[in-house]
Scaffold this motif. Structure first.
Motif, PDB file in Angstrom:
ATOM      1  N   GLU A  69      48.286  31.996  66.372  1.00  0.00           N
ATOM      2  CA  GLU A  69      47.909  33.400  66.253  1.00  0.00           C
ATOM      3  C   GLU A  69      48.725  34.304  67.172  1.00  0.00           C
ATOM      4  O   GLU A  69      49.157  35.390  66.775  1.00  0.00           O
ATOM      5  CB  GLU A  69      46.422  33.559  66.567  1.00  0.00           C
TER       6      GLU A  69
ATOM      7  N   ASP B  23      37.106  32.320  61.138  1.00  0.00           N
ATOM      8  CA  ASP B  23      36.610  32.005  59.796  1.00  0.00           C
ATOM      9  C   ASP B  23      36.569  30.500  59.536  1.00  0.00           C
ATOM     10  O   ASP B  23      36.225  30.065  58.437  1.00  0.00           O
ATOM     11  CB  ASP B  23      37.447  32.706  58.729  1.00  0.00           C
ATOM     12  N   ASP B  24      36.930  29.703  60.552  1.00  0.00           N
ATOM     13  CA  ASP B  24      36.854  28.239  60.504  1.00  0.00           C
ATOM     14  C   ASP B  24      37.782  27.614  59.466  1.00  0.00           C
ATOM     15  O   ASP B  24      37.531  26.514  58.963  1.00  0.00           O
ATOM     16  CB  ASP B  24      35.413  27.777  60.260  1.00  0.00           C
ATOM     17  N   THR B  25      38.864  28.291  59.132  1.00  0.00           N
ATOM     18  CA  THR B  25      39.863  27.697  58.246  1.00  0.00           C
ATOM     19  C   THR B  25      40.455  26.455  58.908  1.00  0.00           C
ATOM     20  O   THR B  25      40.869  26.505  60.067  1.00  0.00           O
ATOM     21  CB  THR B  25      40.996  28.697  57.962  1.00  0.00           C
ATOM     22  N   PRO B  26      40.509  25.305  58.215  1.00  0.00           N
ATOM     23  CA  PRO B  26      41.047  24.083  58.825  1.00  0.00           C
ATOM     24  C   PRO B  26      42.495  24.258  59.260  1.00  0.00           C
ATOM     25  O   PRO B  26      43.310  24.867  58.560  1.00  0.00           O
ATOM     26  CB  PRO B  26      40.935  23.052  57.699  1.00  0.00           C
TER      27      PRO B  26
ATOM     28  N   GLY C 122      36.062  21.414  63.662  1.00  0.00           N
ATOM     29  CA  GLY C 122      36.056  22.815  63.308  1.00  0.00           C
ATOM     30  C   GLY C 122      35.583  23.745  64.401  1.00  0.00           C
ATOM     31  O   GLY C 122      35.472  23.370  65.573  1.00  0.00           O
TER      32      GLY C 122
ATOM     33  N   ARG D 156      39.968  27.496  67.447  1.00  0.00           N
ATOM     34  CA  ARG D 156      39.847  27.498  65.996  1.00  0.00           C
ATOM     35  C   ARG D 156      39.685  28.941  65.533  1.00  0.00           C
ATOM     36  O   ARG D 156      39.135  29.776  66.260  1.00  0.00           O
ATOM     37  CB  ARG D 156      38.639  26.681  65.539  1.00  0.00           C
ATOM     38  N   PRO D 157      40.125  29.268  64.307  1.00  0.00           N
ATOM     39  CA  PRO D 157      39.980  30.641  63.810  1.00  0.00           C
ATOM     40  C   PRO D 157      38.521  31.001  63.574  1.00  0.00           C
ATOM     41  O   PRO D 157      37.684  30.135  63.299  1.00  0.00           O
ATOM     42  CB  PRO D 157      40.774  30.627  62.496  1.00  0.00           C
TER      43      PRO D 157
ATOM     44  N   TYR E 143      44.976  27.188  66.903  1.00  0.00           N
ATOM     45  CA  TYR E 143      44.867  28.591  66.496  1.00  0.00           C
ATOM     46  C   TYR E 143      45.487  29.532  67.517  1.00  0.00           C
ATOM     47  O   TYR E 143      46.166  30.494  67.144  1.00  0.00           O
ATOM     48  CB  TYR E 143      43.397  28.953  66.279  1.00  0.00           C
TER      49      TYR E 143
END
Length: 275
Positions: free
Chosen positions: A217, A86-89, A97, A83-84, A213
């Motif tokens: 990414e 910043d916890d962006t969904p 998350g 997961r990113p 992610y």
């Protein structure tokens, strides 16, 4: 499996460097817990059922192919490495998350009021999440320096039936390439082609699991960095109920497609970037 908690965050990852331009990332096989997470888990969460069980064992054959292998050591209930920061969904549908507060089936991960603190979770980010991603980035950079390109294979598994996340039974092999954006169309064609050449296992490309992610990414084909995620239905290599036992016979059959899939990725790279 032991649920004894570690007194400090140590050895957040296990990494073995190979000789080929292929990195296998295994972010969700870890079962280590911090003291606060271990003491706060609900009875439903204690079996760590959302773990990608036995994935390092299943892919151990890849060492002979020259792959580098990176394995996260901490449970996703501590921090989710896919997961990113910043916890962006990642999905508009039901998901979990960076710090999962529910299990895949929707039940709570932590007892009320016993979640790790903001300060503790910042520590997890700095001492568990960041080293894992720094290793991915540095290894991909090393591969591109040595070979001119890098291949990333993000290896996952999940129970074959989770009504909260998807309808019915999940296909056996769930390939994700961020809708075709995380790797070359040629490489996507190779991995799906391997699946099409057999009839034992069902497959889908960019279905429910398009890539988490890590795939999104680091999959940057424009800079010769190609990423593919594979989410396996666990029923094909293990028991999906406690104690989540590894099934050697089933695993060997599944490896009969995993081996040509990874070998096909390497062969594509050699052909595409031959000098």
């Amino acid at each position: 499996m032991s649920l004894s908690a570690n007194s400090v965050i140590a050895e957040p990852l296990h990494f073995v460097r190979g000789t080929a331009p292929l990195l296998i990332s295994i972010p969700h096989a870890g079962t280590h817990l911090t003291p606060e997470v271990a003491s706060g888990l609900t009875d439903a969460a204690l079996p760590l059922s959302d773990t990608d069980w036995h994935i390092p064992q299943l892919y151990d054959f890849a060492r002979a192919l020259g792959a580098s292998i990176l394995v996260g050591q901490y449970s996703r209930f501590v921090i989710d490495l896919n997961r990113p920061a910043d916890d962006t969904p990642l999905y508009a549908t039901a998901t979990t998350g960076l710090f999962p507060d529910t299990l895949f089936d929707g039940r709570p991960t932590f007892k009320a009021g016993m979640e790790p603190t903001v300060v503790q979770r910042q520590q997890y980010l700095e001492q568990i999440w960041q080293p894992y991603h720094q290793t991915i980035a540095s290894e991909l950079a090393r591969m591109k320096e040595a070979f001119g390109y890098a291949l990333l294979f993000d290896a996952h598994s999940i129970a074959s039936q989770i009504p909260r996340l998807f309808d019915g039974k999940l296909p056996d092999l769930n390939l994700g390439t961020k809708g075709g954006a995380s790797c070359s169309p040629g490489l996507s064609g190779v991995v799906e082609g391997v699946c099409l050449q057999q009839t034992r296992f069902s497959h889908v490309l960019n279905g429910r699991f398009k890539g988490g992610y890590i795939t999104r990414e680091y999959g940057q084909p424009d800079i010769h960095q190609h990423a593919v995620q594979l989410e396996l239905a666990q029923v094909n290599y293990m028991e999906e109920i406690e104690p989540f036992a590894y099934d050697e016979e089933k695993a060997r059959e599944l490896q009969s497609i995993l081996k040509p899939l990874l070998a096909g990725m390497l062969a594509w790279g050699e052909q595409q970037y031959k000098q």
